[in-house]
Design a protein around this motif. Structure first.
Motif, PDB file in Angstrom:
ATOM      1  N   TYR A 146       0.837  -1.203   0.000  1.00 25.17           N
ATOM      2  CA  TYR A 146       0.000   0.000   0.000  1.00 25.17           C
ATOM      3  C   TYR A 146       0.871   1.252   0.000  1.00 25.17           C
ATOM      4  N   HIS A 147       0.370   2.270  -0.677  1.00 25.08           N
ATOM      5  CA  HIS A 147       1.019   3.579  -0.642  1.00 25.08           C
ATOM      6  C   HIS A 147       0.584   4.288   0.641  1.00 25.08           C
ATOM      7  N   ASP A 148       1.535   4.730   1.446  1.00 22.90           N
ATOM      8  CA  ASP A 148       1.303   5.428   2.721  1.00 22.90           C
ATOM      9  C   ASP A 148       0.424   4.599   3.669  1.00 22.90           C
ATOM     10  N   PRO A 149       0.894   3.411   4.045  1.00 19.89           N
ATOM     11  CA  PRO A 149       0.099   2.537   4.916  1.00 19.89           C
ATOM     12  C   PRO A 149      -0.200   3.144   6.288  1.00 19.89           C
ATOM     13  N   GLU A 150       0.716   3.975   6.782  1.00 22.50           N
ATOM     14  CA  GLU A 150       0.481   4.591   8.097  1.00 22.50           C
ATOM     15  C   GLU A 150      -0.759   5.477   8.067  1.00 22.50           C
ATOM     16  N   ALA A 151      -0.878   6.294   7.028  1.00 23.12           N
ATOM     17  CA  ALA A 151      -2.051   7.171   6.908  1.00 23.12           C
ATOM     18  C   ALA A 151      -3.316   6.338   6.739  1.00 23.12           C
ATOM     19  N   LEU A 152      -3.228   5.273   5.966  1.00 20.99           N
ATOM     20  CA  LEU A 152      -4.392   4.405   5.771  1.00 20.99           C
ATOM     21  C   LEU A 152      -4.829   3.769   7.091  1.00 20.99           C
ATOM     22  N   ARG A 153      -3.849   3.315   7.883  1.00 25.57           N
ATOM     23  CA  ARG A 153      -4.192   2.710   9.180  1.00 25.57           C
ATOM     24  C   ARG A 153      -4.816   3.744  10.120  1.00 25.57           C
ATOM     25  N   ARG A 154      -4.207   4.952  10.140  1.00 22.47           N
ATOM     26  CA  ARG A 154      -4.765   6.009  11.004  1.00 22.47           C
ATOM     27  C   ARG A 154      -6.203   6.329  10.612  1.00 22.47           C
TER      28      ARG A 154
END
Length: 199
Positions: A146-154
């Motif tokens: 995924y692109h930018d997984p941290e933002a997606l998780r948040r």
């Protein structure tokens, strides 16, 4: 009360109709047919289960089915939530799984006519939540995909908390109707102050 008398009265009418028709005609063909028709007609007249009651029963069955369907989805979310590693996200899902059944119970007790629509709407939200949790878990398992997984998780974690808050607010709204009644009852429970008769 009338529905308790419907069957015995219909049976008595059938016997009387059979005896009368047989005495008048001597026919073993017409006597039972007219007796059965008399019994059925009288039973339907005395049975107070009106069409409205049948509709209510059907509505209650449909509402119960909708609630069960929503709770099945909720139990799936609950199972998925065990694999969520982030504690706040897992807690938000646990809160949602606690509030939703409470909402259904309170709506069933206090406003049963809106149980079907409540369960239908909540079922739609729960299916969306189920999809979001599944996607979140995939991001958690394979972040490199995924692109930018941290933002997606948040974003997922914030959505879980919003859903839990929505479920809690819904319970509170149901309770608010009861609080109005509770306050009105409090005003009438205590007797009015009596005049001082010693004066």
């Amino acid at each position: 009360m009338r529905h308790r008398l419907a069957a015995p009265a219909a049976l008595a009418a059938a016997v009387a109709a059979f005896a009368l028709v047989f005495a008048l005609t001597g026919s073993l063909l017409w006597a039972p047919l007219l007796a059965a028709a008399t019994a059925l007609g009288l039973y339907l007249m005395l049975d107070d289960r009106s069409a409205a009651r049948v509709d209510r029963d059907t509505y209650a069955d449909d509402a119960r089915d909708r609630v069960e369907e929503a709770l099945r989805v909720l139990r799936g979310v609950e199972r998925l939530a065990r694999d969520v590693r982030q504690p706040e996200a897992r807690q938000a899902l646990a809160d949602a799984c606690r509030y939703v059944p409470e909402l259904f119970d309170r709506v069933r007790d206090r406003s049963p006519d809106s149980l079907y629509s409540t369960a239908a709407q909540m079922g739609g939200h729960l299916r969306s939540l189920d999809g979001a949790v599944r996607q979140y878990l995939d991001i958690q398992r394979q972040p490199l995909l995924y692109h930018d997984p941290e933002a997606l998780r948040r974003n997922g974690e914030q959505a879980f908390r919003r859903f839990a808050d929505f479920a809690l607010d819904s319970v509170r709204l149901v309770n608010q109707g009861d609080i109005a009644q509770y306050t009105a009852n409090l005003d009438t429970v205590a007797p009015p102050s009596l005049p001082d008769l010693g004066r």
